[in-house]
Write an enzyme that holds these catalytic residues in place. Structure first.
Site, short mmCIF file in Angstrom:
data_model
loop_
_atom_site.label_atom_id
_atom_site.label_comp_id
_atom_site.label_asym_id
_atom_site.label_seq_id
_atom_site.Cartn_x
_atom_site.Cartn_y
_atom_site.Cartn_z
N CYS A 1 -5.98 -1.53 -2.59
CA CYS A 1 -5.22 -0.33 -3.02
C CYS A 1 -3.76 -0.41 -2.59
O CYS A 1 -2.86 -0.03 -3.34
CB CYS A 1 -5.90 0.94 -2.51
SG CYS A 1 -6.24 0.96 -0.73
N ASN A 2 -3.52 -0.91 -1.39
CA ASN A 2 -2.13 -1.08 -0.95
C ASN A 2 -1.44 -2.16 -1.78
O ASN A 2 -0.29 -2.00 -2.20
CB ASN A 2 -2.08 -1.48 0.53
CG ASN A 2 -2.63 -0.41 1.44
OD1 ASN A 2 -2.50 0.78 1.15
ND2 ASN A 2 -3.24 -0.81 2.53
#
Lengths: 342, 342, 342, 342
Positions: A149-150
């Site tokens: 997600c990052n």
């Protein structure tokens, strides 16, 4: 045509988010849900917000009859994921949400995850799941590896800039603010309400966060040379959302232009007008990503801010988007829900 | 068949929530959006989370051509609402989200809202919009008055108990916890982040909250005698959600039974197993309402807890549910989105 | 004169709060800190917010030399507490923050805590630590049992009313809202940030919360007859604070008068003007308690709202207040810090 | 000896924080409180958390008799502040919390604040109030200009590095996370609870934040050449606290060493062990500042993280610290309260 879906590891947040999204998906149908430690329980006991749905009982993976399954979402922890996927029938499509198949190079996997890869053949076969940039490969893939997600947020901000050659490749700094749900439903002291509320803290300082493996792989591939960014994540007192502030050396107009051009036809990526800053809450609960650009007062420097919901566009929404492509459905099916604001 | 929709007062939270819900509604189409002070602006400037949608520009009510409009959602403040609705063409269906048409008795309206009603004829005609209990009238109505969000939550907890005669009508106490968005996007000191964060406070203590007018009207009507409950709302540090704790005198089993029976066929109302307490977050962003019952240690006393999202089931979701009925669509159209958890 | 203090169980929230308060106390000096599982660590590793203080290293209880200790704060879990306190030298004063010595009757202890008491003699000797009501006994006590934080809040609201005979003893309802830190630094799923944020839930519904033992004991003692209140706690998304809303049958003026009279000379208890509602945040981080009263619209009914900080006035501040009395110091020493707002 | 204190602009957050701190100060006594729009009210009506204190009623500035006042804290908005301070008797010491006297150069003031300075003589006389670096000048000053809260945090992180010559002066990037109370008790839409909760957003992107004027002035002065940093603030969903993440080019060991040396004797500045990241909540409600350093994976790059409470060390605590020096009191008087955690 209805596609039968199995979700492995359904008791985590990304599993619950998959169920939420599929609940109103026009052609997907949840046929099986696994959760080893909670096998035997109803999903409504584990996640009461899903109690209005008619869902299969949680079972162990071994109990699932994969005969009728078209596609598996694998929301298991890394390392477990590779062991499980290796054993799945070859004719089932798989979207993996773990870190196991994101890195192409077994050595890189070992470096960032601290152990050798147990399924190097599958690793080779897997397609990197950042839909907007791997759309064609994903369409034909059997195994797609959802991005971190990052890593997704940073790449949405930076890939077009590296590709267009409008920023200095040796001086990219990414300061990231991440909400708590990215860490999952895990019992850790710093994730307690009393600890995180009214708190902000950097973590994995100095370039030790595992998502750097993805940044390095992808940015170097685009640039055709080694690119290593500087990256510091911070935990913030919010449940959902990631906001990246990227500091780049380049002309802001060129930066904004490269982003606007790259995403002109993209449904889920919104590039704001020059100078406008996106807000994390404006994408909450949705598959959208907002990106803004501003010029610094010092010529030749720009700031790029990108934000998305880590559980949706950052993992489960992205996974459904990829599955749509793999199943021959419209890419946006089930994903057009507007952000929940306020 | 597509229904053309106008939203009056689109710049408030309930207006934005209507847009969010209609964005994925299969047969509604937003044809006009009004917002007096923000007329001329794009909705994306007022609510950037809606920027991916292709929406009409905000205009004044006067600028709207009502010729092609099938149904109007009126999300204006009370008093303004009655003046505007009075002037709308008679062939347009109207769902009003304000307090203006909830009370049948002009004297009661004046008592609770401090001024005479300006459209008493319409007041008579309006149907009370608590869908689960006025479904048939709503289907044929031209004007439906959405319930207050607090009043809706309390009624879901209590109506079946009063109807079934299983509780003492003279000793009902409702302790309500309400999130901040119920107060709207209004600039008031106690609604500032720095003031409300880490705070809880009772307000309108002692039976002065206007939603009591609705409780009195509805509960007395069901009981066939005057019923006055005790009601204390509290503001809590959350954005969306209402949780009601109702203290009643009656047998818990009979209480649970009456609720289970009343809502057995209802899509949006979930009665939990005896003894289970609902959580506010389990309905967030959705049109669902969860209700739980527990027996007190003292015989003959029970606790009923009900929770819903004030912006969805408490106002805009309820409004869409009513509009579906009025337009001959399936009641649940556009409303089956699962709650957003965590 | 300096008093040497030992804190047993210093790694929990009440332990840390004791250190915070004693850090600026004029005559207390922290001589020993115990924390079994974290023995050997510096307090600054466990609680970095205390790193500016010169504190003894954490040790096991066995490692403490009690020879020079004047007073022990025991912040251990219940059951453990009684076993430890039993073994302390008889000449050391003890303030216990656990539940172990709050109930006078061994049968009641067994009923609420599920096991027989291991130190019934000490139980008999212990003084109940609600300072404002047991001041004289506390002054001469060797062992004081700190009240439960919920029990303290409810008692501040209700004791004077029961004593003055201004409310119906058979119809008292307490709806309580409690912040997360009351549950301690314990790894439980519902205490995770992602779970509690934007959430509210009732728990221990129906009169099963252990603090009812204290309410029953104290209220019955004051009334001279059995008094059983109805009590429902709710977990709210805040870190510190308890707010009690008590529903009583009685004249609001008499209720307000009884409270105003009871607390007229009390430093830490503030009775607000009639009709004013207290806010939880207005006492945060302090030893103060705010109480408000309002009349209901129905004659003969009143609402009492009381709020305090569970870690300060509800436990560690109360403990210091008691220790001050036991040590012959001014009762308010070290406790006059103003609430931290916003 | 008791010092009589007047607080001008007592109805804002910094005013309330001054009252909170002075409430337990050994030698300061609040003699007058002004608040123009709220003149005539009791402080307890404006800030109920201070109701236990015996405070003078709020008055207009004109109503204050400055004859007996020793020191004035001026917590008025910028521009107003200079007009008021100009008229104060010359024998009264003044600590200004506004931006009016921070910048030495009238041209810089006009550039950042958009209007000419109305008291350029005072501007020349004023001492910059970053206590740890201007201690000697502050001791003898009549007028001290409190630093901006953001500017203070950034300077604590960076001044020793610039002074020691251990970082590249042309490549300093400061990413700042600021809680809401820094914006004051002002009614702005983006400061509403419903807007900021679960939100993060950058603002003043691209080097337009006014605190840059302070950074430029101070860093250039230390370096003896023009230094312009890149600075992006973000609003985060918290009430109190600022956390700065500074990206510098230099050896991490040298960076850590310079900080450790600079602050070795400082009571309020804590430099954490190498590699440790500070948490915002660990300084909440206190006058402490925590600083951490980590090496980046790329040689020659380091990250410095500094955090403080914007209302305490960032403004009112700093103001009291300066006032202590000006009044000949111990610098730490009234400021040793430990942070409030959790």
């Amino acid at each position: 045509m209805t596609h039968n879906i199995a979700i492995l590891g359904a008791s985590g947040y990304t599993g619950a988010e998959l169920v939420r999204l599929i609940a109103t998906h026009p052609t997907m149908r949840i046929a099986a849900l696994s959760a080893d430690r909670k096998a035997g329980m109803e999903m409504a006991e584990v996640y009461p917000h899903l109690r209005h749905l008619d869902l299969p009982r949680l079972v162990t993976i071994e109990e699932i009859d994969f005969a009728g399954i078209d596609l598996v979402f694998c929301a298991l922890p890394h390392a477990t994921s590779q062991a499980v996927i290796k054993e799945l029938p070859r004719d089932i499509k798989v979207v993996d949400l773990s870190a196991d198949f994101r890195l192409r190079d077994p050595a890189e996997y070992q470096k960032w995850y601290g152990q050798p890869h147990a399924a190097p053949d599958l690793q080779k076969e897997a397609v990197y799941g950042l839909t907007e940039f791997y759309r064609d490969e994903i369409r034909g893939a059997r195994l797609v590896a959802g991005t971190g997600c990052n890593a997704a947020t940073g790449q949405f901000a930076l890939r077009p800039l590296i590709a267009a050659g409008v920023v200095d490749l040796d001086d990219i700094i990414v300061d990231l603010k991440a909400a708590a749900s990215g860490a999952g439903r895990s019992l850790k002291e710093h994730l307690l309400f009393s600890e995180l509320f009214e708190n902000v803290m950097g973590y994995a300082l100095g370039g030790t966060h595992r998502h750097l493996g993805e940044f390095d792989q992808e940015f170097s591939k685009i640039a055709g040379r080694k690119v290593e960014i500087q990256f510091t994540p911070h935990l913030i007192p919010a449940t959902r959302g990631i906001l990246v502030t990227a500091y780049v050396k380049g002309e802001a107009d060129a930066v904004h232009g490269a982003l606007a051009k790259a995403y002109a036809e993209e449904t889920f990526i919104e590039v704001l007008p020059m100078g406008k800053a996106p807000s994390m809450k404006d994408v909450r609960g949705s598959n959208f990503c907002h990106i803004g650009v501003a010029a610094d007062r010092r010529p030749g420097r720009a700031i790029v801010v990108a934000t998305l919901d880590n559980l949706t566009k950052g993992s489960s929404g992205q996974a459904v988007q990829n599955a749509n492509l793999m199943l021959g459905e419209p890419e946006t099916a089930g994903l057009m829900g507007a952000p929940v604001f306020p």
